[in-house]
Design a protein around this motif. Structure first.
Motif: not given
Length: 269
Positions: A78-104
């Motif tokens: 694992p990269s060790g980076e925090r995966p997301v900052t929250g989730k959308s109204a649908t319950g799906i994770p959102s707020g991913f980092a603006h880099d390749p790790q966040g895209a993955q």
């Protein structure tokens, strides 16, 4: 439309499964992994594009074992980076980092979101598709999926016309990412492959479409839109699938209970 039930990814000895044909209906439109989850169970050779929130709602932080990371010492670490900052109204994770790790991380979570039973409910599907896709492609995708998730496609899975399971049966549709890999990247566009396994079928006494598993790899082209990664297009191919083990097949009640009791995860690269 979907052919018989069975796995296109688990070898010729398995029965044909209906998900792949769904994507053929949807065409080359930027398809999602969810339709993949539905479609990867059809024929054995045509590419697919599309496998809800997880059947069990997940709030834990899992570590998707991605490959192709740029900062991790190992492709499976694992990269060790925090995966997301929250989730959308649908319950799906959102707020991913603006880099390749966040895209993955985004690609893995979107594979899950697009692979669950909620995709078979029209209102819920519209919410999910809008939440994870580039707004520029969402309208025509919604229309195509409305047609795909209907009629013979649902019938081939043993579902009612509204996408629900017949009385006494539990519909199972869950995608589990195994790993991710970046294959192309730019400042605001990253292409990610997500290696997945999934479960699809009807659990319960008398089911003619018992729950079975499949292995496939989805390719998601993600673009940075409105402060997050969104799917612009996706495709799917079979495998790689491991050799089947000697596990005892669970009873219908055991499978239904496991899907009900075991929740999903938020995946992180």
């Amino acid at each position: 439309m979907p052919e018989g039930h069975g796995s296109a990814h688990a070898g010729a000895g398995r029965r044909g499964q209906p998900r792949r044909a769904l994507v053929t209906v949807v065409g080359v439109i930027v398809l999602l992994i969810a339709a993949i989850a539905f479609a990867n169970r059809g024929g054995h050779d045509s590419p697919s594009t599309a496998s809800g929130a997880p059947s069990g709602t997940g709030t834990g932080t899992g570590t998707g074992t991605g490959s192709g990371a740029h900062s991790a010492p190992s492709t499976t670490a694992p990269s060790g980076e925090r995966p997301v900052t929250g989730k959308s109204a649908t319950g799906i994770p959102s707020g991913f980092a603006h880099d390749p790790q966040g895209a993955q991380s985004a690609a893995a979570n979107y594979a899950v979101a697009l692979g669950g039973v909620d995709m078979f409910n029209t209102a819920r599907r519209h919410e999910i598709v809008a939440a994870v896709h580039d707004p520029a492609v969402t309208p025509r995708l919604q229309s195509a999926l409305d047609q795909a998730y209907s009629g013979d496609a649902l019938k081939s899975l043993g579902l009612n016309a509204d996408g629900t399971a017949p009385g006494g049966l539990t519909f199972v549709s869950r995608t589990v990412p195994v790993g991710t890999k970046v294959t192309a990247e730019a400042a605001d566009a990253v292409t990610v492959e997500v290696w997945c396994t999934d479960l699809v079928g009807l659990a319960g006494q008398g089911s003619t479409n018992p729950v079975s598993s499949a292995w496939f790899t989805t390719t998601e082209k993600l673009v940075w839109v409105e402060g997050d990664w969104k799917i612009e297009s996706s495709s799917q191919k079979d495998g790689p699938a491991p050799v089947g083990g000697d596990d005892r097949a669970a009873t219908a009640d055991e499978i239904a209970g496991a899907v009900r009791d075991y929740g999903g995860f938020t995946y992180a690269r």
